[in-house]
Design an enzyme around this catalytic site. Structure first.
Site, PDB file in Angstrom:
ATOM      1  N   ASP A 131       0.724  -0.998   0.019  1.00  0.00           N
ATOM      2  CA  ASP A 131       0.191  -0.031   0.001  1.00  0.00           C
ATOM      3  C   ASP A 131       0.832   1.141   0.192  1.00  0.00           C
ATOM      4  O   ASP A 131       2.239   1.115   0.442  1.00  0.00           O
ATOM      5  CB  ASP A 131      -0.899  -0.161   1.238  1.00  0.00           C
ATOM      6  CG  ASP A 131      -1.681   1.368   1.522  1.00  0.00           C
ATOM      7  OD1 ASP A 131      -2.275   1.645   0.295  1.00  0.00           O
ATOM      8  OD2 ASP A 131      -1.699   1.905   2.535  1.00  0.00           O
ATOM      9  N   ASP A 169      -2.297  -0.787   5.834  1.00  0.00           N
ATOM     10  CA  ASP A 169      -2.590  -0.214   7.204  1.00  0.00           C
ATOM     11  C   ASP A 169      -4.154   0.016   7.434  1.00  0.00           C
ATOM     12  O   ASP A 169      -4.296   0.409   8.633  1.00  0.00           O
ATOM     13  CB  ASP A 169      -1.794   1.054   7.294  1.00  0.00           C
ATOM     14  CG  ASP A 169      -2.133   2.202   6.863  1.00  0.00           C
ATOM     15  OD1 ASP A 169      -2.275   3.307   7.062  1.00  0.00           O
ATOM     16  OD2 ASP A 169      -2.439   2.072   5.414  1.00  0.00           O
ATOM     17  N   ASP A 194      -7.494  -1.552   3.198  1.00  0.00           N
ATOM     18  CA  ASP A 194      -6.307  -2.734   2.813  1.00  0.00           C
ATOM     19  C   ASP A 194      -6.996  -3.941   3.327  1.00  0.00           C
ATOM     20  O   ASP A 194      -6.530  -5.135   3.067  1.00  0.00           O
ATOM     21  CB  ASP A 194      -5.188  -2.392   3.195  1.00  0.00           C
ATOM     22  CG  ASP A 194      -4.696  -1.033   2.675  1.00  0.00           C
ATOM     23  OD1 ASP A 194      -4.657  -0.801   1.819  1.00  0.00           O
ATOM     24  OD2 ASP A 194      -4.068  -0.247   3.515  1.00  0.00           O
TER      25      ASP A 194
END
Length: 655
Positions: free
Chosen positions: A341, A539, A543
């Site tokens: 990410d 995080d 996600d």
């Protein structure tokens, strides 16, 4: 009138209340955890008494209680499985422990019971916490919404909103449903859905999502999706489905233990019955069969796996990486592709001023420009304003008092500073001028958010704001590339220009930007359908579905959402990105030790079994050989507890 609905005049605003605290299952509320704790406490009380030579009556009942508390339920479930013609691993563990006790090795059997009970408890706690976090995700969406009617407005349960309804979202409220803005302008914080670090300006025609937070403007939103089909609701379903369909969590040794254990049971019966049928004495046949059962039992084989993996878990925990189970540590060793990410993972997750560009001829220095902008932004609560004020404080600048402060959603702020009219905000909503325009374009091309500063209507400078890379981001990407043989992929909900600029800084070439949660899951599933074992690092709430769907998911701990932390298989507690390749390397060495231990255990078993079948292996010597192999594999597995086992895979030294 329905009790769910409350008719109110337009002048009475009812805001969504604070998000209620999420219920979290206590570990000791789970029977598996209570049994494991009881067995462990009893074992720790009995162990010193046994080792110090206390009378058997002092420690034997305690060991017996360990067998009962830790082994009763697995044994009962194993017998149920046996009725279905399945030889359960837990039942074999109980049988092996009882076999050890039958020949006087009570301590070893009790230790085996404690290890398996603790492992089962950890898995139960992880499962319960994940279920808690999925339920808690629904709290992100407000319980109520203000629906507009021809004669006024009414506060309704958000679940009762339908497609076509119009809702009023006041400043600071959470948006109650997925829809489209039909009136008003505001900045909306939608990091929970897209992961974008900065609020996004929403104007008529723009899409908004349930659970995102409105800024300082009021919005009228037409509902376009039923609440049960909102992005938040779909995230819940995706996490649940991915968790259920994920490959069964099974250690490597468990894949062969079923056949091995069946073979051992059959062979033990054969060792007993064949000599008996050929005229051997009952006592001699029974003694040979018991010796065979002891030397061929899977104790050493079982303990070949757990010590290396548990040692790796303990070492990683000391360095801020929490792997939730031995299965997770083993799965980390199998990773051959990585998806990262952007916001909060590769970056710090908070905007910071990176560039201060006074307009040539303005007569302002960098510090003067920053102080002027910070003074005007000081009363604002916008993330960009906080970043500018924080930058001024870090430079030790004194801020002048600002008067006449006003804030316009999507445009910026205005205030009077030292007698000058100062405006700070988006260059797209103001006239930049020939001098400032090149500065704005340059910063935007670099992926920065450009903030224009005007004094008395004249552009005097531009500030660049950016979510800065973590210091160890580039080294982490390099190390993961070396470990897996392929460069990580960037998956982000942020805009493509910012994502590609950041990816270029760390050496990532494959960038997937503007993704919603379901798009990230689709990308992970696509790679896994090609046979890749994908590790996802993220995080945020957005996600979580990808973390659940991945072969292995790792969450960043400091700023990570509850859902991401509970869904992930491992958590980087200190947000040190560089620990991720180190723990992957550690897991691979743990798997290597497991293979070594299996070879050692297999060698011992082969030699002792051959001795028992070909010659006459004395029972005490068989027990000593069996226990010796258990000790050897146990000590070998503990090697990863050493500090020097935690090392950078690129340079080969401790980090």
């Amino acid at each position: 009138m329905s009790p769910v609905l409350e008719q109110r005049p337009a002048s009475h605003a009812v805001r969504s209340g604070p998000v209620p605290p999420r219920h979290r299952t206590r570990a000791l509320a789970l029977p598996e955890a209570r049994r494991a704790l009881a067995a462990s406490v009893l074992f720790l009380i009995a162990l010193p008494l046994d080792l110090l030579g206390a009378p058997a009556w002092a420690w034997a009942p305690l060991y017996a209680a360990v067998y009962v508390t830790g082994g009763w339920e697995p044994g009962r479930e194993g017998l149920k499985a046996l009725k279905d013609k399945t030889l359960d691993v837990d039942l074999l563990m109980v049988v092996a422990a009882l076999g050890a006790a039958a020949v006087g090795q009570v301590l070893d059997g009790a230790l085996l019971i404690v290890i398996f009970a603790t492992s089962g408890a950890l898995e139960a706690v992880a499962t319960a916490r994940t279920a808690d976090s999925v339920r808690g995700l629904l709290d992100l969406a407000p319980a109520t919404a203000t629906r507009l009617l021809p004669g006024g407005e009414e506060v309704v349960s958000a679940d009762l909103l339908g497609v076509g309804d119009t809702v009023l979202v006041r400043p600071g409220e959470r948006i109650g449903a997925d829809g489209r803005v039909i009136d008003g302008t505001s900045d909306v914080e939608q990091a929970t859905i897209t992961g974008e670090s900065l609020p996004v300006v929403k104007q008529p025609g723009d899409e908004v999502f349930a659970g995102t937070v409105n800024g300082t403007g009021a919005l009228r939103v037409r509902v376009e999706r039923d609440p049960s089909d909102s992005v938040i609701a779909r995230i819940v379903r995706m996490v649940e489905e991915a968790s259920e369909t994920k490959a069964p969590t099974q250690l490597f040794i468990e894949k062969i233990e079923q056949r091995y254990s069946i073979g051992m049971v059959v062979a033990t019966l054969a060792v007993f019955t064949i000599p008996l049928a050929l005229g051997d004495e009952l006592r001699s046949a029974l003694l040979r069969a018991m010796t065979f059962m002891i030397v061929a039992s899977p104790c050493a084989v079982v303990l070949s796996t757990m010590p290396p993996l548990l040692s790796a878990i303990a070492n990683a925990g000391r360095h801020g990486v929490l792997a939730k189970s031995a299965v997770v540590m083993e799965r980390l060793s199998q990773v051959d592709a990585v998806a990262l990410d952007k916001t909060g993972t590769l970056t710090e997750g908070a905007p910071r001023v990176t560039d201060i560009r006074p307009v040539p001829g303005s007569g302002l220095s960098e510090n003067t420009l920053l102080a002027l902008a910070a003074a005007a932004e000081h009363p604002s609560e916008h993330p960009l304003a906080r970043a500018i004020v924080e930058a001024a404080r870090e430079c030790g600048l004194t801020l002048a008092d600002a008067t006449g402060f006003t804030s316009t959603p999507g445009a910026g702020v205005s205030a009077t500073v030292d007698g000058h009219a100062v405006q700070v905000g988006s260059p797209t909503r103001r006239t930049t001028g020939a001098e400032a325009d090149p500065l704005v374009r340059e910063l935007q091309e670099q992926g920065r958010t450009a903030v224009l500063v005007l004094r008395d209507g004249t552009p005097v400078g531009v500030l660049g704001v950016f979510d800065r890379l973590r210091p160890d981001a580039k080294a982490t990407v390099t190390a993961l590339t070396a470990l897996t043989g392929r460069t990580p992929v960037l998956l982000t909900g942020d805009n493509e220009r910012a994502a590609r600029h950041l990816a270029a800084e760390v050496g990532i070439t494959d960038v997937r930007a503007g993704l919603l949660p379901q798009d990230k899951v689709a990308a992970v599933q696509e790679w896994q359908s090609e046979g890749l074992r994908v590790m996802v690092v993220g995080d945020g709430v957005n996600d979580a579905p990808a973390l659940a769907a991945a072969h292995t998911g790792i969450a960043m701990g400091k700023a990570g959402s509850d859902l991401a932390l509970e869904t992930a298989d491992a958590v980087v507690v200190r947000d040190e990105l560089a620990t991720i390749p180190v723990v992957v390397d550690l897991s691979r060495r743990a798997r290597g030790l497991v293979v070594q231990n299996l070879v050692i255990a297999g060698t011992f078993i082969t030699v002792l079994v051959a001795w028992d079948l070909i010659g006459t292996l004395p029972l005490p010597l068989g027990v000593a050989g069996h226990e010796g192999s258990t000790v050897v594999v146990g000590l070998n597995g503990l090697r990863l507890l050493r500090e020097r086992a935690w090392r950078n895979p690129l340079v080969g030294h401790t980090t």
